[in-house]
Design a protein around this motif. Structure first.
Motif, PDB file in Angstrom:
ATOM      1  N   PHE A  79       0.830  -1.205   0.000  1.00  0.00           N
ATOM      2  CA  PHE A  79       0.000   0.000   0.000  1.00  0.00           C
ATOM      3  C   PHE A  79       0.870   1.262   0.000  1.00  0.00           C
ATOM      4  CE2 PHE A  79      -2.555  -3.262   2.240  1.00  0.00           C
ATOM      5  CZ  PHE A  79      -3.647  -3.313   1.367  1.00  0.00           C
ATOM      6  N   PRO A  80       1.300   1.720  -1.179  1.00  0.00           N
ATOM      7  CA  PRO A  80       2.068   2.968  -1.240  1.00  0.00           C
ATOM      8  C   PRO A  80       1.246   4.146  -0.741  1.00  0.00           C
ATOM      9  CG  PRO A  80       2.160   1.754  -3.334  1.00  0.00           C
ATOM     10  CD  PRO A  80       1.109   1.102  -2.501  1.00  0.00           C
ATOM     11  N   ALA A  81       1.909   5.181  -0.287  1.00  0.00           N
ATOM     12  CA  ALA A  81       1.227   6.386   0.173  1.00  0.00           C
ATOM     13  C   ALA A  81       0.320   6.921  -0.928  1.00  0.00           C
ATOM     14  CB  ALA A  81       2.243   7.438   0.580  1.00  0.00           C
ATOM     15  N   GLY A  82      -0.897   7.327  -0.528  1.00  0.00           N
ATOM     16  CA  GLY A  82      -1.869   7.850  -1.483  1.00  0.00           C
ATOM     17  C   GLY A  82      -2.836   6.813  -2.015  1.00  0.00           C
ATOM     18  N   THR A  83      -2.580   5.520  -1.779  1.00  0.00           N
ATOM     19  CA  THR A  83      -3.492   4.476  -2.238  1.00  0.00           C
ATOM     20  C   THR A  83      -4.854   4.625  -1.573  1.00  0.00           C
ATOM     21  OG1 THR A  83      -1.634   2.941  -2.499  1.00  0.00           O
ATOM     22  CG2 THR A  83      -3.844   1.984  -2.460  1.00  0.00           C
ATOM     23  N   GLN A  84      -5.907   4.561  -2.365  1.00  0.00           N
ATOM     24  CA  GLN A  84      -7.260   4.648  -1.815  1.00  0.00           C
ATOM     25  C   GLN A  84      -7.675   3.269  -1.306  1.00  0.00           C
ATOM     26  OE1 GLN A  84      -9.931   6.452  -4.688  1.00  0.00           O
ATOM     27  NE2 GLN A  84      -9.185   8.490  -4.177  1.00  0.00           N
ATOM     28  N   VAL A  85      -8.065   3.210  -0.033  1.00  0.00           N
ATOM     29  CA  VAL A  85      -8.325   1.927   0.617  1.00  0.00           C
ATOM     30  C   VAL A  85      -9.578   2.012   1.483  1.00  0.00           C
ATOM     31  CG1 VAL A  85      -5.883   1.277   0.676  1.00  0.00           C
ATOM     32  CG2 VAL A  85      -6.878   2.543   2.608  1.00  0.00           C
ATOM     33  N   CYS A  86     -10.039   0.833   1.899  1.00  0.00           N
ATOM     34  CA  CYS A  86     -11.036   0.722   2.962  1.00  0.00           C
ATOM     35  C   CYS A  86     -10.534  -0.332   3.933  1.00  0.00           C
ATOM     36  CB  CYS A  86     -12.422   0.393   2.428  1.00  0.00           C
ATOM     37  SG  CYS A  86     -12.492  -0.915   1.184  1.00  0.00           S
ATOM     38  N   ALA A  87     -11.015  -0.266   5.179  1.00  0.00           N
ATOM     39  CA  ALA A  87     -10.414  -1.105   6.212  1.00  0.00           C
ATOM     40  C   ALA A  87     -11.439  -1.564   7.231  1.00  0.00           C
ATOM     41  CB  ALA A  87      -9.290  -0.342   6.922  1.00  0.00           C
ATOM     42  N   LEU A  88     -11.210  -2.764   7.747  1.00  0.00           N
ATOM     43  CA  LEU A  88     -11.973  -3.340   8.853  1.00  0.00           C
ATOM     44  C   LEU A  88     -11.199  -3.066  10.137  1.00  0.00           C
ATOM     45  CD1 LEU A  88     -14.421  -5.229   9.592  1.00  0.00           C
ATOM     46  CD2 LEU A  88     -12.799  -7.132   9.409  1.00  0.00           C
ATOM     47  N   LEU A  89     -11.839  -2.431  11.108  1.00  0.00           N
ATOM     48  CA  LEU A  89     -11.150  -1.942  12.297  1.00  0.00           C
ATOM     49  C   LEU A  89     -11.657  -2.607  13.571  1.00  0.00           C
ATOM     50  CD1 LEU A  89     -11.565   1.867  11.457  1.00  0.00           C
ATOM     51  CD2 LEU A  89      -9.651   0.381  10.792  1.00  0.00           C
ATOM     52  N   SER A  90     -10.811  -2.597  14.598  1.00  0.00           N
ATOM     53  CA  SER A  90     -11.257  -2.940  15.950  1.00  0.00           C
ATOM     54  C   SER A  90     -11.771  -1.711  16.679  1.00  0.00           C
ATOM     55  CB  SER A  90     -10.102  -3.562  16.748  1.00  0.00           C
ATOM     56  OG  SER A  90      -9.697  -4.781  16.167  1.00  0.00           O
ATOM     57  N   GLY A  91     -11.547  -0.553  16.105  1.00  0.00           N
ATOM     58  CA  GLY A  91     -11.947   0.737  16.655  1.00  0.00           C
ATOM     59  C   GLY A  91     -11.156   1.820  15.959  1.00  0.00           C
ATOM     60  N   GLY A  92     -11.570   3.075  16.165  1.00  0.00           N
ATOM     61  CA  GLY A  92     -10.783   4.187  15.657  1.00  0.00           C
ATOM     62  C   GLY A  92     -11.279   4.847  14.399  1.00  0.00           C
ATOM     63  N   GLY A  93     -12.401   4.393  13.847  1.00  0.00           N
ATOM     64  CA  GLY A  93     -12.879   4.928  12.579  1.00  0.00           C
ATOM     65  C   GLY A  93     -13.461   6.323  12.645  1.00  0.00           C
ATOM     66  N   TYR A  94     -13.973   6.716  13.810  1.00  0.00           N
ATOM     67  CA  TYR A  94     -14.550   8.047  13.965  1.00  0.00           C
ATOM     68  C   TYR A  94     -13.435   9.053  14.266  1.00  0.00           C
ATOM     69  CZ  TYR A  94     -19.239   5.928  14.923  1.00  0.00           C
ATOM     70  OH  TYR A  94     -20.424   5.241  14.880  1.00  0.00           O
ATOM     71  N   ALA A  95     -12.544   9.251  13.332  1.00  0.00           N
ATOM     72  CA  ALA A  95     -11.397  10.129  13.558  1.00  0.00           C
ATOM     73  C   ALA A  95     -10.822  10.532  12.208  1.00  0.00           C
ATOM     74  CB  ALA A  95     -10.346   9.424  14.402  1.00  0.00           C
ATOM     75  N   GLU A  96      -9.848  11.440  12.247  1.00  0.00           N
ATOM     76  CA  GLU A  96      -9.212  11.881  11.006  1.00  0.00           C
ATOM     77  C   GLU A  96      -8.144  10.904  10.528  1.00  0.00           C
ATOM     78  OE1 GLU A  96      -9.040  16.422  10.517  1.00  0.00           O
ATOM     79  OE2 GLU A  96      -8.718  16.110  12.671  1.00  0.00           O
ATOM     80  N   TYR A  97      -7.569  10.140  11.454  1.00  0.00           N
ATOM     81  CA  TYR A  97      -6.559   9.141  11.111  1.00  0.00           C
ATOM     82  C   TYR A  97      -6.785   7.886  11.948  1.00  0.00           C
ATOM     83  CZ  TYR A  97      -3.838  12.855   8.811  1.00  0.00           C
ATOM     84  OH  TYR A  97      -3.431  13.876   7.995  1.00  0.00           O
ATOM     85  N   VAL A  98      -6.373   6.742  11.406  1.00  0.00           N
ATOM     86  CA  VAL A  98      -6.447   5.497  12.160  1.00  0.00           C
ATOM     87  C   VAL A  98      -5.305   4.582  11.727  1.00  0.00           C
ATOM     88  CG1 VAL A  98      -7.952   4.256  10.529  1.00  0.00           C
ATOM     89  CG2 VAL A  98      -7.994   3.653  12.969  1.00  0.00           C
TER      90      VAL A  98
END
Length: 323
Positions: A79-98
């Motif tokens: 995943f090079p910088a700038g790659t558009q992605v989606c992610a499954l999280l244990s928490g942290g999605g309600y933020a600007e970074y995770v």
């Protein structure tokens, strides 16, 4: 960065936007600059104090997101910088970074916008892991999906139809029933006015797989509509945690009852689910056989309104926070 936490469990007023340091990715992890985050019923439970994060996970809410790779930890090369992605999280999605393990990340599928991708990972992973991996739904079988107008339900209807199965679902209004029929559901039951077990019996239908978000309240009826060798997969407890189980009925049908949670699984298991799901579901998204259903988007500061929409069950599909 801005992030949403719960200072003290309670109603929507318990949600606060606070300042937190931007996390740093460790070995095998990526840092995502978030564009959109899905709002899920599990978040409502966490807000009320009934669904604590796994040990070591952030207290920032949010179980899925989409965005761009901002940085990578040691050993991450996919995943090079700038790659558009989606992610499954244990928490942290309600933020600007995770920060998230790279195995729980996927590039955004072709034909899906970066905002729409925020509605994908939790529902697609939940349906794939429970209906297809655990429930082993096969072409030509019948599946019963409770909560057909939810994020999980709208994705489940589409995926199950794409794999050649008959779909029965329950909803809470006639408008939602019409929407689910439009997605391909074969039989839709308004649980406020009809009994799904009676309706299935009237249509001479039995379920090979049931995906249940209700729990105790539906246990007896779920077992009644199971086919021989049927599989009941319980993933939610909106209708209570305790009920009497007729083991004789299970024996007569050679049926199985399973209960599972996605969030608490080890990262390696989540990575395996994401890998299997992406291999099967991303091509369907690219050819637009399946699409994410986004009901509404809210800014991060409108998180209370977003939670209230889920509380009211006034949505069809997913509710997103956008940044």
């Amino acid at each position: 960065m801005r992030a949403v936490v719960v200072q003290s469990p309670g109603g929507v007023e318990a949600l606060d936007v606070v300042d937190r340091p931007v996390p740093e990715p460790g070995p095998g992890e990526v840092l995502i600059k978030i564009t959109a985050a899905g709002v899920n019923r599990a978040d409502l439970l966490q807000r009320r104090g009934f669904y604590d994060p796994p040990s070591g996970a952030t207290d920032v809410l949010g179980l899925e997101c989409s965005g761009e790779i901002a940085a990578t930890g040691e050993g991450v090369t996919d995943f090079p910088a700038g790659t558009q992605v989606c992610a499954l999280l244990s928490g942290g999605g309600y933020a600007e970074y995770v920060v998230v393990p790279a195995g729980q990340v996927a590039t955004v599928p072709r034909g899906v916008s970066l905002v729409e991708a925020g509605a994908l990972m939790e529902v697609a992973s939940t349906v794939w892991s429970n209906v297809f991996m655990m429930g082993k739904l096969q072409h030509g079988e019948t599946v019963l999906l409770h909560g057909g107008a939810s994020g999980i339900g709208t994705m489940g209807i589409q995926l199950c139809k794409a794999f050649g199965t008959t779909v029965v679902t329950t909803v809470g209004s006639d408008e939602k029933a019409d929407f689910c029929r439009g997605l391909g559901a074969d039989l839709v039951v308004n649980y406020r006015t009809e009994d799904f077990a009676e309706q299935m019996a009237a249509h001479d239908m039995a379920a090979d797989v049931i995906l249940d978000i209700i729990g105790a309240k539906y246990l007896q009826s779920n077992i009644a509509v199971l086919a021989t060798a049927g599989r009941l997969v319980v993933i939610g407890l909106q209708g209570g945690i305790k009920a009497e189980l007729d083991i004789g009925a299970l024996l007569a049908k050679r049926a199985a009852v399973m209960a599972t949670s996605l969030r608490a699984r080890p990262s390696a298991e989540k990575a395996a689910i994401v890998s299997a799901m992406v291999a099967q579901v991303w091509p369907l998204l690219a050819e637009q056989t399946v699409r994410p259903i986004v009901h509404a988007t809210f800014g991060l500061e409108q998180v209370r309104e977003a939670h209230q929409m889920l509380e009211d069950s006034s949505h069809t599909g997913k509710v997103l926070l956008t940044l």
